[in-house]
Structures are given as structure tokens and as C-alpha cells.
Enzyme design. Structure first.
Site, PDB file in Angstrom:
ATOM      1  N   GLU A 139     -10.510   6.594   4.802  1.00 20.24           N
ATOM      2  CA  GLU A 139      -9.521   5.955   5.671  1.00 20.24           C
ATOM      3  C   GLU A 139      -9.592   6.481   7.105  1.00 20.24           C
ATOM      4  O   GLU A 139     -10.676   6.616   7.672  1.00 20.24           O
ATOM      5  CB  GLU A 139      -8.130   6.065   5.042  1.00 20.24           C
ATOM      6  CG  GLU A 139      -8.070   5.398   3.681  1.00 20.24           C
ATOM      7  CD  GLU A 139      -6.679   5.343   3.076  1.00 20.24           C
ATOM      8  OE1 GLU A 139      -5.702   5.155   3.823  1.00 20.24           O
ATOM      9  OE2 GLU A 139      -6.566   5.467   1.843  1.00 20.24           O
ATOM     10  N   ASP A 163       0.855  -1.177   0.000  1.00 15.73           N
ATOM     11  CA  ASP A 163       0.000   0.000   0.000  1.00 15.73           C
ATOM     12  C   ASP A 163       0.898   1.237   0.000  1.00 15.73           C
ATOM     13  O   ASP A 163       2.129   1.144   0.101  1.00 15.73           O
ATOM     14  CB  ASP A 163      -0.934  -0.023   1.224  1.00 15.73           C
ATOM     15  CG  ASP A 163      -2.236   0.729   0.977  1.00 15.73           C
ATOM     16  OD1 ASP A 163      -2.231   1.673   0.162  1.00 15.73           O
ATOM     17  OD2 ASP A 163      -3.251   0.398   1.605  1.00 15.73           O
TER      18      ASP A 163
END
Length: 656
Positions: free
Chosen positions: A513, A308
Site C-alpha cells: 500500500e 475497506d
């Protein structure tokens, strides 16, 4: 004798020419050669610098043709909101991608780079693209075939901009709605998430019969490489805290969070992204047991594993505290491509040093590069490295917007319809004297799309092209109906007008997020007061725009109807299609709707399961008689014409 010497010289010359011809023939450039042969031939020619360059993915902000050439960079990405320019056109995107690609093609071996982008609910970074409902809404449709069509439409729009790789789908199983990424999850139930992996053949194409399991597959220039994420357990973190620790035993990890990865691998997914989260205290980016041991060796995944964004940096408790160790731990765990995304020279230098010191074996580098090249060959990048404008008309086209509108219709969950079982409030009449439209989300395209739209965190206002809910209402109702819009109406507006009914649209602002982590999940102000002010006086339907269930129990008795619309995206008419009865409500909760956050985490099957609305709940309605009578009218006209024709022939026959 002279003739003999001339003949020998001629023969030697022919042999030299043959040798030169053979030397010029590069198997890796021959599309007729098997992919394994092409990979081996290319890797035999590559230096360590060229191999490590392939393992490096950088952000477009630091990319250039010269950087691509000098460092042999294997991949470039656009992070959320990273665009060539504001409201960039298809041509802007294609030209930018091609500029980077030309730098890659100018290297000694001419290995093309692969450009990746987050396309998590349509081509969401791109202005004018079709924005589909977020995954939580798609889970409520229970319609894998619909999701597959969405994948195919998304692939066309992404390819239109010259991009062959998307960081989607998210196949997390969100077990706690307090998690800021819960809307990226199709469901709390892994069975639904498994079904929705059908988006992968939509994005990549259907895997041929008897295709080898685990090998990536992309069927052509109108498809993209997909990325299943985030491996593994990202939806099960403690208290739903993003990037936190998932505390479950191995059996639960494999039975709840792992199954969709097996489905994805069977369907030929090209890449898998590792999660920021930990499993029982071990960072996934450093978990060799699960990345190499289980994913690569047990599940036989043959695509490449990608980190990521700055994922390896976060292996240390203070991100980047010991970067060399992070590189060692991440690559040793089995990560093949590292999303750096900015400090690429440090990553390349550290990894090069670790290989030269034999800390990381060359065999690990070769495994990574072989996997990356496999995906590039599979996509067809070596044959078609440069994009063109042949798909320019695909971006935001009507057929895709119609598909998004259908997805909205099917994703809506009707939680309440009337204050008694025998007194349905929906569908609403299109013809009324005067109606009120209220709430922060009624006329805000950015709010109805949510996070991951144009900007990483999303934004407010008319951030792209689409139809707001207010505009959808205006286009759906009878022209004689007066519409009064007030974002936050006071009691004077409510009581001073004789409204037939009200539509109140409220919910969460956009987030992504960690910014979306929320321990109380209350409707933000002024939503509670709007509901009380409006619904206390006028018959009303409340539409909740949110990325997850939120606290609504106090307001349920006040309202006549209640709709969970999730984050529907750019096509607001999908909501009015159902509110006004052109179509019926069919959506079912893909998540448990709790009464109080004190109950969380709470999922279907738990011992003390006491929800406000259970998993799978959803009232249904039928299309209004008006819509049916319209269709019936056509049938009657056709029938009448046939009957008249038959009678005419009968009369003529009798007369004859």
C-alpha cells in the site's frame, strides 16, 4: 355431555400442540426452503440491534465469544499479519474461528458469523501455506485457466483453516507503476484484468447454467466467498499515489476501470470492497451514485458491499474527524458491511442513533442485512457453521506447490537474451566448473514473496516454508558444479575466481500500500553496484524481483540476459526450471516497461508511447535439447522394443 367436553378439550389440546409445533418451525433454519424465503423469515424475527450487528466486521484481536454474543457481530477478520499465534497450525486457526462462531451461535437467533482474510496470493497470512506469484506476474502468463486453478487451490488452503471468505481478487487496473499496490493488479490493460477474473470461479465454483446474473454463488464446503476489489478506479490515482484522486471522465472510468466488475458479477462474486480512493474529488466510500446507483441498480449486484479497513473513517479529510457523519455517509452510499475494525461499539451506537432519528431509513438497513444473509445462506454457514480438520492436508501440499512452480515458470518475462541477436545466453548449462550467485534477493524467501506475506508489509528472511532461488539453483545444477554465493560480492571475489557465469538476483524490498508508493522507481542499493561489479567482469543473467517495472535502462547494455521475475512467491524452482532450459520462457509483459519515470504515466495506446520494452513484449526460448533428448530417448527405447518384437514375430513366422 361430559364426553363432548372431553372431546372439545382434546381437540383444543391438539390445536395447541400444532400451534406450538408451527411456532417452533423456523423457515430460515430449513435448507429446503428457497433462500429468499429464509432471508425474509429471519429478518422478520430480527431486532434493530441484531441487524446492525450483522453489518459490523471486527478484527480478531478484539473479538471473543462474549463480544460476538453481546453485540450480534456479523463478521470477524484477520488483517495482514493478524494470527492466533506465530507460526500457527491449522488446528490453531480452526479452534480460534470456531470459538468466535460458538459465541454467534449462542445468540437468540443463532446467526453464524463469517470470517474473512486477505488471501491475495495464496493463503498468505498462514505459515506453511503455498505462496503464489502476485497478480502482476499472473497477468504476464496470459493464462486464465492457470489462474482459475490457483483460485481453487487457494480456496482449499483457506478452508483448511476454517475460513470461508477471502478479500480477493484485486481487479484494479494499475495505470501508474508508482502506485504501491501495482503488483496487486494483473495489468494496465483492462482486457487482461477481465480475463483473470477467472480466479473467481476457482475460488467459488463455476456458476450453473442460466444462473441469475448478479446473485452470489459458492458451490460447497471446499470453496470460499470471494471479494472483488477495490471499487472503483483505485489503479488510476493521480501520480499513482495510494488512496488518492482518480481524475478521469465517466466514460474512461467505465471503459477502463469498471469492465472487470461486470465480469466478476456475471461469475457470481459474493462481495465487493469499496476503494479508499476518490473519483474526481468524491470519496468512493461516500459515492452513492456509483455504489448504489451503478453497482447495485445498474449492474444488478446482489451480494454485499464491504468497506475497506477503517474505510468510512477516511471519508473525512482528517480520518475519524466526524465519525457520525462518516457512518451516515458510508451507509447511505450503499455500504452493507463495515470493516470497523476495532471501535465497534462506537460504530454500532452511531448507526443505531442515526436509524432511530430517521436519518438513515430502516429500508437501507434491511437492504444491507438481506445481502449479508444471502451470502451466508449461499455459503452454507447455517448448515455447517463450525469448521473441522478434514482439510488439514491441503495446506501447502505438494500439488499446490507444483502449481505455484508452474505459475512462476509461466510468469517470467525474458527481456534480453545475449548481447547480439545471434548469440543467445539462455538457457544456462547445468554443468559448469564454478558459478557465482549474487544479490540481495538470491537467498531471501521473504523478498521473493513480497508484501502481503505472513506480515502485512512482508518481511525479510525465511519467513515461511518454500524454496529460495539459491536453493533452487543448487538443486537444478549438476552435482559437480561449484556454487559460490555472495550477497554483495566485491571485485576481489569476482576477479579472483574463474566463474563460468553469474546469476544476479536483485530488486525491491517488500512493501504494501502507501509504504510502496515510489516516485523514482530506482533499484535500491546495492543493486546497481552489484550489477556493475559482477556483469562488468563475468557473463551474467540479472533477475529482477519487483512488484512493477523499475529503472533498468542504464544496466541493460552490461548484462547478457535480463529476466523480469516479478514477485514469484514461495517456489523458487519455477525460475530455475526456465533459466536452465527444462521449460522455455513464454511470459509477456502485462505492463509497459518505461525508460524513465519522467514518462509516467504511460500506457499502451498513449499518443507518445516510447517504452524501453512495450506492453506484450517477451522473448521466448525452447526447452533444451537435453530435456527433449531425454524424452526422445524414452520414445526411442519404446520404439526399439516394438521394432524388436515385430522382427522376432516376423522371423518366427518365416521359420514356421
Amino acid at each position: 355431555m361430559a364426553r363432548s367436553r372431553k372431546f372439545c378439550l382434546y381437540l383444543l389440546l391438539l390445536m395447541c400442540w400444532a400451534y406450538i409445533g408451527e411456532a417452533d418451525y423456523m423457515k430460515y433454519k430449513d435448507p429446503k426452503q428457497p433462500i429468499n424465503v429464509r432471508i425474509k423469515d429471519l429478518m422478520d424475527r430480527m431486532t434493530l440491534a441484531e441487524k446492525i450487528g450483522q453489518m459490523t466486521q471486527i478484527e480478531r484481536e478484539v473479538a471473543s465469544a462474549q463480544v460476538m454474543k453481546n453485540y450480534f457481530i456479523g463478521s470477524v477478520l484477520s488483517g495482514g499479519g493478524s494470527v492466533p499465534r506465530p507460526e500457527a497450525s491449522v488446528a490453531d486457526w480452526v479452534n480460534m474461528v470456531n470459538e468466535f462462531q460458538k459465541g454467534s451461535l449462542s445468540t437468540r437467533l443463532g446467526i453464524p458469523m463469517i470470517y474473512g482474510i486477505d488471501a491475495v496470493h495464496g493463503h498468505n497470512n498462514v505459515y506453511k501455506a503455498t505462496i503464489f506469484p502476485h497478480n502482476i506476474g499472473l497477468g504476464a502468463t496470459r493464462d486464465p485457466e492457470l489462474v482459475k486453478r490457483i483460485g481453487a487451490a487457494t480456496a482449499l488452503e483457506v478452508r483448511a483453516t476454517g475460513i470461508p471468505y477471502v478479500f480477493a481478487p484485486c481487479i484494479a487496473v494499475c495505470r501508474d507503476p508508482r502506485w504501491g499496490r501495482c503488483y496487486e493488479s494483473y495489468s494496465e490493460d483492462h482486457n487482461i484484468v477481465q480475463q483473470m477474473t477467472e480466479i473467481i470461479p476457482g475460488l467459488q465454483g463455476d456458476v450453473p447454467a442460466k444462473y441469475r446474473k448478479g446473485v452470489p454463488y459458492v458451490s460447497g464446503k471446499e470453496k470460499v466467498a470471494a471479494c472483488a476489489k477495490h471499487y472503483v478506479g483505485d489503479g488510476g490515482t493521480h501520480n499513482g499515489i495510494n488512496e488518492n484522486n482518480t481524475i478521469v471522465n465517466r466514460a474512461d472510468l467505465l471503459s477502463i476501470h469498471m469492465p472487470a466488475y461486470l465480469n466478476s458479477i456475471i461469475k457470481g462474486v459474493s462481495t465487493i470492497m469499496v476503494s479508499y480512493s476518490s473519483w474526481n474529488g468524491v470519496k468512493m466510500h461516500a459515492n452513492r451514485d456509483l455504489v448504489t446507483g451503478y453497482l447495485k441498480n445498474t449492474l444488478r449486484f446482489r451480494g454485499f458491499v464491504i468497506s475497506d479497513w477503517q474505510g468510512i473513517d477516511r471519508i473525512t479529510s482528517s480520518p475519524g474527524a466526524n465519525y457520525t457523519y462518516s457512518v451516515q455517509a458510508g451507509i447511505s452510499a450503499g455500504i452493507d458491511m463495515v470493516m470497523v475494525p476495532y471501535n465497534y461499539s462506537e460504530f454500532i451506537n452511531d448507526l443505531t442513533s442515526l436509524v432511530k432519528k430517521n436519518v438513515i431509513p430502516l429500508s437501507r438497513i434491511d437492504d444491507a442485512v438481506g445481502r449479508i444473509l444471502r451470502v451466508k445462506f449461499t455459503i452454507g454457514l447455517f448448515e455447517n457453521p463450525l469448521a473441522d480438520l478434514s482439510l488439514v492436508d491441503q495446506l501447502g501440499k505438494k500439488e499446490h506447490r507444483d502449481l505455484a512452480r508452474e505459475a512462476v515458470r509461466k510468469s517470467l518475462v525474458l527481456l534480453k537474451n545475449g548481447k547480439s541477436t545471434n548469440d543467445s545466453f539462455l538457457p544456462l548449462p547445468k554443468k559448469a566448473a564454478k558459478i557465482l550467485i549474487a544479490g540481495s534477493h538470491a537467498s531471501n524467501l521473504g523478498y521473493q514473496c513480497g508484501g502481503w506475506t505472513i506480515e502485512w508489509q512482508g518481511d525479510s528472511g525465511n519467513i515461511t516454508v518454500g524454496t529460495t532461488i539459491l536453493d533452487a539453483v543448487r538443486s537444478a545444477i549438476d552435482p559437480s558444479t561449484e556454487v559460490v554465493y555472495s550477497e554483495n560480492p566485491d571485485s576481489n571475489i569476482v576477479k579472483g575466481n574463474d566463474f563460468s557465469y553469474a546469476i544476479v538476483v536483485v530488486g525491491e524490498p517488500p512493501y504494501t500500500e502507501t509504504a510502496g508508493d515510489n516516485l523514482n522507481l530506482e533499484l535500491p542499493d546495492p543493486a546497481p553496484s552489484i550489477i556493475q561489479t559482477v556483469c562488468g567482469t563475468i557473463k551474467c543473467v540479472v533477475v529482477i524481483i519487483s512488484g512493477r517495472p523499475v529503472v533498468i535502462e542504464p544496466y541493460v547494455p552490461l548484462v547478457d540476459a535480463l529476466v523480469a521475475a516479478w514477485l514469484p512467491g514461495s517456489e523458487g524452482q519455477g525460475l530455475t526450471d526456465v533459466l536452465y532450459g527444462d521449460y522455455g520462457f513464454t511470459g509477456k509483459l502485462s505492463r509497459t516497461w518505461f525508460k524513465s519515470v519522467d514518462q509516467l504515466p504511460m500506457n499502451v495506446g498513449d499518443k507518445h508511447y516510447d517504452p524501453l520494452f512495450p506492453f506484450g513484449f517477451g522473448l521466448t526460448t525452447k526447452p533444451t535439447s537435453g530435456r527433449l533428448s531425454s524424452a526422445a530417448s524414452i520414445v526411442r527405447k519404446q520404439t526399439s522394443w516394438v521394432v524388436s518384437l515385430y522382427l522376432s514375430f516376423s522371423v518366427a513366422w518365416i521359420i514356421f
